[in-house]
Structures are given as C-alpha cells and as structure tokens.
Design an enzyme around this catalytic site. Structure first.
Site, PDB file in Angstrom:
ATOM      1  N   LEU A 203       0.853  -1.184   0.000  1.00  0.00           N
ATOM      2  CA  LEU A 203       0.000   0.000   0.000  1.00  0.00           C
ATOM      3  C   LEU A 203       0.892   1.238   0.000  1.00  0.00           C
ATOM      4  O   LEU A 203       1.809   1.350   0.815  1.00  0.00           O
ATOM      5  CB  LEU A 203      -0.926  -0.017   1.209  1.00  0.00           C
ATOM      6  CG  LEU A 203      -1.869  -1.243   1.281  1.00  0.00           C
ATOM      7  CD1 LEU A 203      -2.653  -1.255   2.576  1.00  0.00           C
ATOM      8  CD2 LEU A 203      -2.826  -1.235   0.094  1.00  0.00           C
ATOM      9  N   GLU A 275      -3.902  -4.856  14.183  1.00  0.00           N
ATOM     10  CA  GLU A 275      -3.256  -3.797  13.412  1.00  0.00           C
ATOM     11  C   GLU A 275      -3.768  -3.770  11.973  1.00  0.00           C
ATOM     12  O   GLU A 275      -3.870  -4.815  11.323  1.00  0.00           O
ATOM     13  CB  GLU A 275      -1.739  -3.998  13.393  1.00  0.00           C
ATOM     14  CG  GLU A 275      -1.111  -3.890  14.770  1.00  0.00           C
ATOM     15  CD  GLU A 275       0.413  -3.790  14.742  1.00  0.00           C
ATOM     16  OE1 GLU A 275       0.972  -3.236  15.697  1.00  0.00           O
ATOM     17  OE2 GLU A 275       1.042  -4.269  13.769  1.00  0.00           O
ATOM     18  N   ARG A 291      -0.628  -9.212  23.127  1.00  0.00           N
ATOM     19  CA  ARG A 291       0.044  -8.745  24.360  1.00  0.00           C
ATOM     20  C   ARG A 291      -0.283  -7.276  24.583  1.00  0.00           C
ATOM     21  O   ARG A 291      -0.939  -6.644  23.757  1.00  0.00           O
ATOM     22  CB  ARG A 291       1.546  -8.905  24.189  1.00  0.00           C
ATOM     23  CG  ARG A 291       2.022  -8.163  22.948  1.00  0.00           C
ATOM     24  CD  ARG A 291       3.502  -7.995  22.861  1.00  0.00           C
ATOM     25  NE  ARG A 291       3.926  -7.669  21.514  1.00  0.00           N
ATOM     26  CZ  ARG A 291       3.915  -6.464  20.970  1.00  0.00           C
ATOM     27  NH1 ARG A 291       3.475  -5.428  21.658  1.00  0.00           N
ATOM     28  NH2 ARG A 291       4.308  -6.270  19.728  1.00  0.00           N
ATOM     29  N   VAL A 294       3.560  -1.330  23.669  1.00  0.00           N
ATOM     30  CA  VAL A 294       4.339  -0.211  24.201  1.00  0.00           C
ATOM     31  C   VAL A 294       3.432   1.019  24.343  1.00  0.00           C
ATOM     32  O   VAL A 294       3.451   1.728  25.354  1.00  0.00           O
ATOM     33  CB  VAL A 294       5.513   0.134  23.247  1.00  0.00           C
ATOM     34  CG1 VAL A 294       6.260   1.371  23.714  1.00  0.00           C
ATOM     35  CG2 VAL A 294       6.460  -1.047  23.104  1.00  0.00           C
TER      36      VAL A 294
END
Ligand code: ADP
Length: 455
Positions: A203, A275, A291, A294
């Site tokens: 993309l 994501e 998980r 950050v």
C-alpha cells in the site's frame, strides 16, 4: 486474586506492571540479569531474583530460570510485559504445565496469531478485512512469480514469523521479486528460524491504525478505539496518538465492533491489538499482537482505564470492569518514545545518566525506569522512557506535549527528544497529515540539514 506476581521483563514496562500490582494489593517479584542489579524495577519490587548474565538469551529469555524464580518465591502468575517472552507460545505452555498462570491469552491463541499466514486466514474467516495477497505461504520463487500476477506490483514479501519490521522486503517491479523473495527468506530464517514467506499488495499511502481489544476468555469482548501509529522509522513506531486524526466516531464504532466480535468468537482472553493499514477509507488487517503494546498508555488516557489491571483481572478469572457502552473516548492523547540514541543517525547511546528530570503537571505521564546516576546497559532495547500527554483536544495535547518536552532533562547520554521538538514544528504533524512513509521522507531532509549545520 493473585497474592504474588512475577514480572518477566525489565525497564519501564516492568515498573508499569509493578505499579498496577501494588494498587491491587499484589506483591511483586522482579527478575533481572546481572547487568540490571541496580535497575529501578528491581529496587521497587517486593522481591527480586537474578536469572542470569546480561545476554537476554540467558536471562530474560531463560524459561527454566524464570520458572525456578516463580517456584523459589511462590509467585502464582507471570506478567510478561511486551517483547521477550510475551508472545512465546511454548513459554505459555510451560508456565501452564507448572500450574502457574500466564497473564495473557492462551498458548493456542498466541500460536494462531504468531504465524501471520494463519492469523490472516483466521481473520478473513472472522470477517475482518485483510490486505490482498497470496493465499498462504509461497515456498518457491516460481510460486511467488505466479502469485505476483494476481497481486500486481509493487508488492511486499513478508515472513510469516516476522516481527519488529524484520523479514519484510519490497518488490517495486517484477525484476525485484527474486532478490526480495530470497532476502526476505534468508532474513526470516536467521531472525526467526522459519523462512516461510507470503506476498501482500504494497500500500503506497496508508496510515497504521490499530484497534485495542480485550476479551474475557468466555466469549465476551470490548474494543477501546484506535491508536494511530503512522509515524514510523524502519517500520518501528516513533510517536502514537489516539484518537487518529482521520477516524470519525461512526468509523471507530464500525471497525471496533468488527474487531471485538472477531475476538469474542474465538473466546480470546486478555489484551490484544489488531493492526490495520488504512487507505482511502478502507481497513486492511496486517497482524494481531497478543500482548500489551508499548503504546497502550494513549488508550488508557482517552478511555480512563488501566489496561494492566484489566489483564490481571481477566487472568484471575474475573470479568472485564467495563462493558462497551460504558466506554467513551475523552480528549486526545499522544505518546513519544524516548530512546537512548544519538541523532541524527540514531546510534545507540548507552551510558551513565547524570541528571534525570521528568516532566509533570496536569495531563502529563512519564513512564520510565531511569534515575540520576543510572547506567543504561548496552545489551537491551534503547527505549528509556515514554512521554504521554492528554489534552481536551489534539491542539491542546500538542501544546502540552511541547511544554512537557521542554521540561524533560536527561543529561549524560543522548536521547531522541530533539526529534520530537523538531516534528512538532512541522505543519503536517500539526494538521495530522501524515502516513507511514512520511517520517522517513522527512528524516532525509532533516538529516541533510543537521549535517550541513554540523559541517
Ligand atoms: P512487524 O510484525 O514486523 O511489525 P507488520 O506486518 O506489523 O510487521 O508491519 C509493520 C509495518 O510495515 C506497518 O506498520 C507498515 O508501516 C509496513 N507494512 C506492512 N505491510 C505493508 C503493506 N502491505 N504495504 C505497505 N506497508 C506495509
């Protein structure tokens, strides 16, 4: 509820988990390598166990030593943080086999999402839109050439075991395919011990938008909106914000529901991040992280929720503390990742911190484990702190971020702080007009200007 939790990590995230535990009345066990004896997470924890020499492979990744540390201290559960063993399905299996609780999803879910090809297939079946690409792995160059005819160019060759931006190679034209295919495979073999790759349409102009989800493990799930992590260098996130400047309320609700429904159907437990690349109003799934991320604090700021406490609660078999209709994003949050790196070339800058002063005031959060006199060891990730600000809207958050950055003092080593000062002067950043390629392009010009200034 657990009485004692072992934190299988270091640095700011170990401290972050310790803080959640203390507020829940749980005692903490820190683990550390010999290089980290003086680390703040070790000082703060109720107990600590040295698990090996500096090399992470012999300490923070040493499964037998970590299990022994649990047995010695009587910890009932392990929080893995991010990185290290957080997405290692065999570790989770071993933890469970020892009658301990892993604070995170099951080993099956980690395995499912840890392999990107399987993850994509699963997500497609659950109704989540994916980047068009090869149907599964492509074992030979001939098959890659065949698949590329369907996908078109440019395309990206990706390792199914990939992570941290490694094992990913761009092929702009058919001529590039051979080299991209071979280098992606050998990089993947070296980094992950698995050379399986697949192809995906490249993309050209997307944003990186990720959805925070949370499952109760029994078929209940919520989403906590999106984070925009489009500012990246070498596929690594540099600055994250929530909400995204380009996502409106109906879009958030729509994609959030798709994601929450998907993880509810697989009875996912704990925190997860789905994501996407987002281009021309369309979402394309790229991977799921099983998980804590950050950048989780930006979500905590806008939703007023403690994600680590939720993780611990779910792991202890308790329900999620909020239902979807009790969750509304408020204001705007931005996080800067402060690394011990020397600009303009981002060279690691470990060493002794002479003075550290953390910014403060309303709407400012500094998650860091450094202190005056702390020696940053050269063995680990260069992230030394995360500065998170929250404001009533994006403009106010940016003003607050500038103010907070100007207060931050880290003397003795170099940090990436000046990068953020410079970024916050850029029109595109102020207006939110950036995509995943913006930072690399901007850095080229910036590096040139810095070099001319130095010459
Ligand atoms: P990793 O697991 O190594 O972090 P991801 O699949 O999450 O890899 O991708 C990391 C980053 O690489 C994305 O945020 C994006 O910037 C870029 N990327 C990944 N896939 C594509 C794609 N199909 N087209 C363009 N850029 C991509």
């Amino acid at each position: 509820m657990f009485k004692k939790v072992l934190i299988a990590n270091r640095g700011e995230i170990a401290l972050r988990i310790h803080r959640a535990c203390k507020e829940m009345g749980i005692s903490t066990v820190a683990i550390h390598s010999t290089a980290d004896s003086d680390a703040m997470h070790v000082r703060m924890a109720d107990e600590s166990v040295c698990v090996g020499p500096p090399a992470a492979s012999q300490s923070y990744l040493s499964i037998p030593n970590i299990i022994s540390a649990c047995e010695i201290t009587g910890a009932e559960a392990i929080h893995p943080g991010y990185g290290f063993l957080s997405e290692n399905a065999s570790f989770v299996q071993i933890v469970e086999d020892h009658g301990l609780k892993f604070i995170g999803p099951t080993s099956e879910h980690i395995r499912l999402m840890g392999d990107k090809i399987t993850a994509k297939e699963t997500m497609l079946n659950l109704g989540v839109p994916c980047v068009p690409g090869s149907a599964g792995g492509v074992p030979t160059l001939e098959e890659a050439v065949e698949a590329s005819k369907q996908i078109g160019f440019p395309l990206i060759v990706k390792a199914t075991a990939g992570g941290g931006g490694r094992g990913m190679k761009l092929a702009r034209t058919a001529d590039d395919l051979k080299v991209a295919f071979q280098t992606a495979r050998s990089e993947a073999k070296a980094a992950f011990g698995n050379d399986e790759v697949y192809l995906e349409r490249y993309l050209g102009n997307p944003r990186h938008i990720e959805i925070q989800v949370f499952g109760d493990g029994r078929g209940g799930a919520i989403h906590l909106g999106e984070r925009d992590c489009s500012l990246q260098r070498r596929h690594q996130k540099v600055l994250e914000e929530s909400p995204s400047p380009v996502i409106d309320d109906p879009t958030r609700e729509r994609i959030g529901k798709v994601c929450a429904d998907a993880i509810a159907r697989i009875k996912y437990a704990g925190a997860g991040t789905i994501e996407f690349l987002y281009e021309d109003g369309e979402f394309f799934f790229i991977e799921m992280n099983t998980r804590l991320q950050v950048e989780h604090p930006v979500t905590e700021a806008v939703y007023g929720i403690d994600l680590v406490k939720e993780q611990i609660q779910v792991a202890a078999g308790m329900p999620l503390s909020r239902s979807q209709n009790e969750l509304r994003p408020v204001g705007h949050a931005i996080e800067c990742r402060i690394n011990a790196e020397r600009l303009p070339d981002f060279q690691p800058s470990p060493g002794k911190v002479k003075t550290y002063y953390a910014p403060g005031g309303l709407g400012v959060r500094m998650d860091s484990a450094i202190y005056d006199g702390y020696v940053i060891p050269p063995y680990y990730d260069s992230l030394i702190g995360k500065l998170i600000v929250h404001g009533a809207d994006r403009e106010k958050a940016i003003a607050r971020l500038k103010r907070a950055l100007s207060e931050l003092i880290v003397d003795g080593i170099s940090t990436t702080t000046p990068l953020f000062d410079a970024l916050l002067e850029e029109e595109d950043i102020l207006t939110g007009n950036y995509n995943i390629h913006w930072l690399e392009g901007w850095l080229e010009g910036w590096l040139e200007r810095q070099n001319t200034r130095r010459a």
